[in-house]
Design a protein around this motif. Structure first.
Motif, PDB file in Angstrom:
ATOM      1  N   GLY A 249       0.787  -1.341  -0.020  1.00  0.00           N
ATOM      2  CA  GLY A 249      -0.143   0.139   0.062  1.00  0.00           C
ATOM      3  C   GLY A 249       0.779   1.269  -0.023  1.00  0.00           C
ATOM      4  N   VAL A 250       1.928   1.117   0.692  1.00  0.00           N
ATOM      5  CA  VAL A 250       2.867   2.311   0.745  1.00  0.00           C
ATOM      6  C   VAL A 250       3.591   2.706  -0.462  1.00  0.00           C
ATOM      7  N   ILE A 251       4.049   1.333  -1.068  1.00  0.00           N
ATOM      8  CA  ILE A 251       4.932   1.589  -2.329  1.00  0.00           C
ATOM      9  C   ILE A 251       4.336   1.905  -3.582  1.00  0.00           C
ATOM     10  N   VAL A 252       2.929   1.542  -3.618  1.00  0.00           N
ATOM     11  CA  VAL A 252       2.181   2.008  -5.001  1.00  0.00           C
ATOM     12  C   VAL A 252       1.952   3.333  -4.792  1.00  0.00           C
ATOM     13  N   ALA A 253       2.003   3.995  -3.668  1.00  0.00           N
ATOM     14  CA  ALA A 253       1.841   5.562  -3.467  1.00  0.00           C
ATOM     15  C   ALA A 253       2.997   6.028  -4.270  1.00  0.00           C
ATOM     16  N   ALA A 254       3.854   5.621  -4.760  1.00  0.00           N
ATOM     17  CA  ALA A 254       4.889   6.425  -5.744  1.00  0.00           C
ATOM     18  C   ALA A 254       4.400   6.585  -7.102  1.00  0.00           C
ATOM     19  N   SER A 255       3.185   6.147  -7.323  1.00  0.00           N
ATOM     20  CA  SER A 255       2.492   6.484  -8.730  1.00  0.00           C
ATOM     21  C   SER A 255       2.389   7.618  -9.166  1.00  0.00           C
ATOM     22  N   PRO A 256       1.780   8.586  -8.369  1.00  0.00           N
ATOM     23  CA  PRO A 256       1.643  10.022  -8.773  1.00  0.00           C
ATOM     24  C   PRO A 256       3.137  10.460  -9.176  1.00  0.00           C
ATOM     25  N   LEU A 257       3.868  10.244  -8.488  1.00  0.00           N
ATOM     26  CA  LEU A 257       5.479  10.637  -9.009  1.00  0.00           C
ATOM     27  C   LEU A 257       5.867  10.239 -10.405  1.00  0.00           C
ATOM     28  N   PHE A 258       5.412   8.985 -10.670  1.00  0.00           N
ATOM     29  CA  PHE A 258       5.812   8.514 -11.996  1.00  0.00           C
ATOM     30  C   PHE A 258       4.641   9.263 -12.934  1.00  0.00           C
ATOM     31  N   THR A 259       3.566   9.290 -12.526  1.00  0.00           N
ATOM     32  CA  THR A 259       2.515  10.087 -13.243  1.00  0.00           C
ATOM     33  C   THR A 259       3.016  11.299 -13.867  1.00  0.00           C
ATOM     34  N   ALA A 260       3.458  12.103 -12.811  1.00  0.00           N
ATOM     35  CA  ALA A 260       4.069  13.529 -13.194  1.00  0.00           C
ATOM     36  C   ALA A 260       5.343  13.576 -14.027  1.00  0.00           C
ATOM     37  N   LEU A 261       5.994  12.419 -13.907  1.00  0.00           N
ATOM     38  CA  LEU A 261       7.309  12.325 -14.762  1.00  0.00           C
ATOM     39  C   LEU A 261       6.827  12.055 -16.370  1.00  0.00           C
ATOM     40  N   LEU A 262       5.948  10.981 -16.502  1.00  0.00           N
ATOM     41  CA  LEU A 262       5.463  10.545 -17.611  1.00  0.00           C
ATOM     42  C   LEU A 262       4.878  11.738 -18.223  1.00  0.00           C
ATOM     43  N   SER A 263       3.751  12.570 -17.616  1.00  0.00           N
ATOM     44  CA  SER A 263       3.159  13.671 -18.149  1.00  0.00           C
ATOM     45  C   SER A 263       4.345  14.962 -18.742  1.00  0.00           C
ATOM     46  N   ALA A 264       5.379  14.822 -17.924  1.00  0.00           N
ATOM     47  CA  ALA A 264       6.313  15.802 -18.337  1.00  0.00           C
ATOM     48  C   ALA A 264       7.116  15.246 -19.473  1.00  0.00           C
ATOM     49  N   ALA A 265       7.344  13.901 -19.833  1.00  0.00           N
ATOM     50  CA  ALA A 265       8.066  13.431 -21.059  1.00  0.00           C
ATOM     51  C   ALA A 265       7.103  13.532 -21.977  1.00  0.00           C
ATOM     52  N   LEU A 266       5.723  13.582 -21.933  1.00  0.00           N
ATOM     53  CA  LEU A 266       4.750  13.783 -22.835  1.00  0.00           C
ATOM     54  C   LEU A 266       4.366  15.244 -23.188  1.00  0.00           C
ATOM     55  N   GLY A 267       5.426  16.343 -22.608  1.00  0.00           N
ATOM     56  CA  GLY A 267       5.038  17.517 -22.998  1.00  0.00           C
ATOM     57  C   GLY A 267       4.370  18.600 -21.935  1.00  0.00           C
ATOM     58  N   ASP A 268       3.995  17.807 -20.811  1.00  0.00           N
ATOM     59  CA  ASP A 268       3.037  18.586 -19.782  1.00  0.00           C
ATOM     60  C   ASP A 268       4.037  18.942 -18.593  1.00  0.00           C
ATOM     61  N   ARG A 269       4.737  19.703 -18.399  1.00  0.00           N
ATOM     62  CA  ARG A 269       5.668  19.989 -17.210  1.00  0.00           C
ATOM     63  C   ARG A 269       5.323  20.910 -16.310  1.00  0.00           C
ATOM     64  N   SER A 270       3.937  21.192 -16.245  1.00  0.00           N
ATOM     65  CA  SER A 270       3.311  22.186 -15.248  1.00  0.00           C
ATOM     66  C   SER A 270       3.438  21.650 -13.915  1.00  0.00           C
ATOM     67  N   SER A 271       3.698  20.233 -13.605  1.00  0.00           N
ATOM     68  CA  SER A 271       3.645  20.179 -12.389  1.00  0.00           C
ATOM     69  C   SER A 271       5.067  19.748 -11.827  1.00  0.00           C
ATOM     70  N   LEU A 272       6.314  20.024 -12.836  1.00  0.00           N
ATOM     71  CA  LEU A 272       7.434  19.735 -12.293  1.00  0.00           C
ATOM     72  C   LEU A 272       8.112  21.120 -11.774  1.00  0.00           C
ATOM     73  N   ASN A 273       8.434  21.250 -10.566  1.00  0.00           N
ATOM     74  CA  ASN A 273       9.095  22.250  -9.834  1.00  0.00           C
ATOM     75  C   ASN A 273       9.794  21.966  -8.678  1.00  0.00           C
ATOM     76  N   VAL A 274      10.302  22.929  -7.944  1.00  0.00           N
ATOM     77  CA  VAL A 274      11.109  22.669  -6.725  1.00  0.00           C
ATOM     78  C   VAL A 274      10.261  21.611  -5.625  1.00  0.00           C
ATOM     79  N   ARG A 275       9.059  22.073  -5.554  1.00  0.00           N
ATOM     80  CA  ARG A 275       8.033  21.623  -4.601  1.00  0.00           C
ATOM     81  C   ARG A 275       8.022  20.266  -4.912  1.00  0.00           C
ATOM     82  N   PHE A 276       7.651  19.935  -6.258  1.00  0.00           N
ATOM     83  CA  PHE A 276       7.257  18.661  -6.791  1.00  0.00           C
ATOM     84  C   PHE A 276       8.805  17.708  -6.339  1.00  0.00           C
TER      85      PHE A 276
END
Length: 318
Positions: free
Chosen positions: A92-119
């Protein structure tokens, strides 16, 4: 606000599914749990939406095939097998990493709006929390030697988190094309069940004992997993992704560790120690750090809302 509540409800149910699956694994194999669970969920979706959805473009079928393969077959197979080797709390704890991978995949596809120092601060904090929880759920010899079943289970759970990120991106793409949520979920389930059926016939063709299926605990858990966690929650997840976006919705997965750990301790009697508590705290704190607030987030919500013409119809059943 109601879409955030929908996402929260979905995550609450999914947080409990780890415990429910762990109970079923005593008598039923991982593949048969998946096949029974999603076949039942598909039947419910067929009752809710009996018509066959017409594709807007033939090439859109690729999205549904990929979503079924990733979010139904691959993710849940990895999760179920991981539960064989490690605790429900750890998975349950480890699958919680999926939002991090989601943001990184979104960035790879061109949406970098979530990538900042906070992220990236949230990423580091959450990943550190995952490592600490893994240490807390492993035996001392396994952790020091980096061997044993616990480590294998943890790695499978991490792979599941990556696969779920892929699924979230695919769901967002399907939603952007304007497909009605329940009908789109049903089509995804068809492909997912097909892949699970092929895998089951190839690797585990022997059916579970009838006595195991008729046991009231197993029957209730299968009912919960099929009707609520699968049929209902895949629809509510689709609605949330459609209106909040894949990245924003996936951040709610950070709450899964606390829900799963609490249920695992109360129902399964799994251990709770200082390392697990510390890891849980760090992982959940990643939710608040990694979320990008302000204008960019509101713009994302408004963009996704533009594709919500069919919202009211799929929400009537809920």
């Amino acid at each position: 606000m109601k879409y955030h509540l929908i996402a929260l409800f979905t995550i609450f149910v999914w947080g409990i599914t780890f415990v429910s699956t762990k109970v079923l694994l005593v008598d039923i194999s991982p593949l048969w749990i998946l096949l029974l669970r999603f076949a039942f969920g598909l039947c419910i979706l067929c009752v809710m939406r009996p018509h066959v959805m017409k594709l807007r473009e033939r090439t859109d079928e690729v999205l549904f095939v990929a979503a079924g393969a990733a979010g139904i077959a691959a993710y849940y197979l990895l999760e179920n097998v991981a539960l064989v080797f490690t605790t429900a709390t750890a998975v349950g704890v480890i699958v919680a990493a999926s939002p991090l991978f989601t943001a990184l995949l979104s960035a790879a596809l061109g949406d970098r709006s979530s990538l900042n120092v906070r992220f990236f601060c949230g990423f580091a904090l959450a990943m550190g929390g995952l490592v600490i929880v893994g240490a807390g759920t492993m035996g001392e010899e396994d952790f020091i030697g980096l061997t044993g079943f616990d480590l294998l289970g943890d790695m499978l759970a991490l792979a599941a988190a990556l696969v779920w990120a892929v699924y979230s991106i695919l769901v967002a793409r399907i939603a952007q094309k304007g497909y009605e949520t329940i009908a789109a979920t049903k089509r995804t389930f068809v492909w997912g069940v097909a892949f699970i059926l092929i895998a089951t016939l190839a690797f585990d063709p022997q059916m579970p004992q009838l006595s195991a299926l008729l046991d009231w605990r197993n029957a209730l858990n299968l009912l919960f997993l099929g009707a609520v966690a699968s049929a209902a929650c895949f629809v509510t997840w689709g609605v949330a992704v459609k209106h909040l976006g894949a990245t924003a919705t996936s951040t709610y997965i950070y709450l899964v560790p606390a829900i799963t750990a609490t249920a695992s301790i109360l129902i399964l009697g799994e251990p709770l120690n200082v390392l697990i508590i510390l890891g849980l705290a760090m992982t959940i704190a990643g939710l608040f750090l990694s979320q990008k607030r302000g204008v960019d987030k509101e713009a994302e919500i408004r963009t996704e809302t533009m594709h919500s013409e069919t919202l009211e119809e799929p929400l009537k059943w809920h």
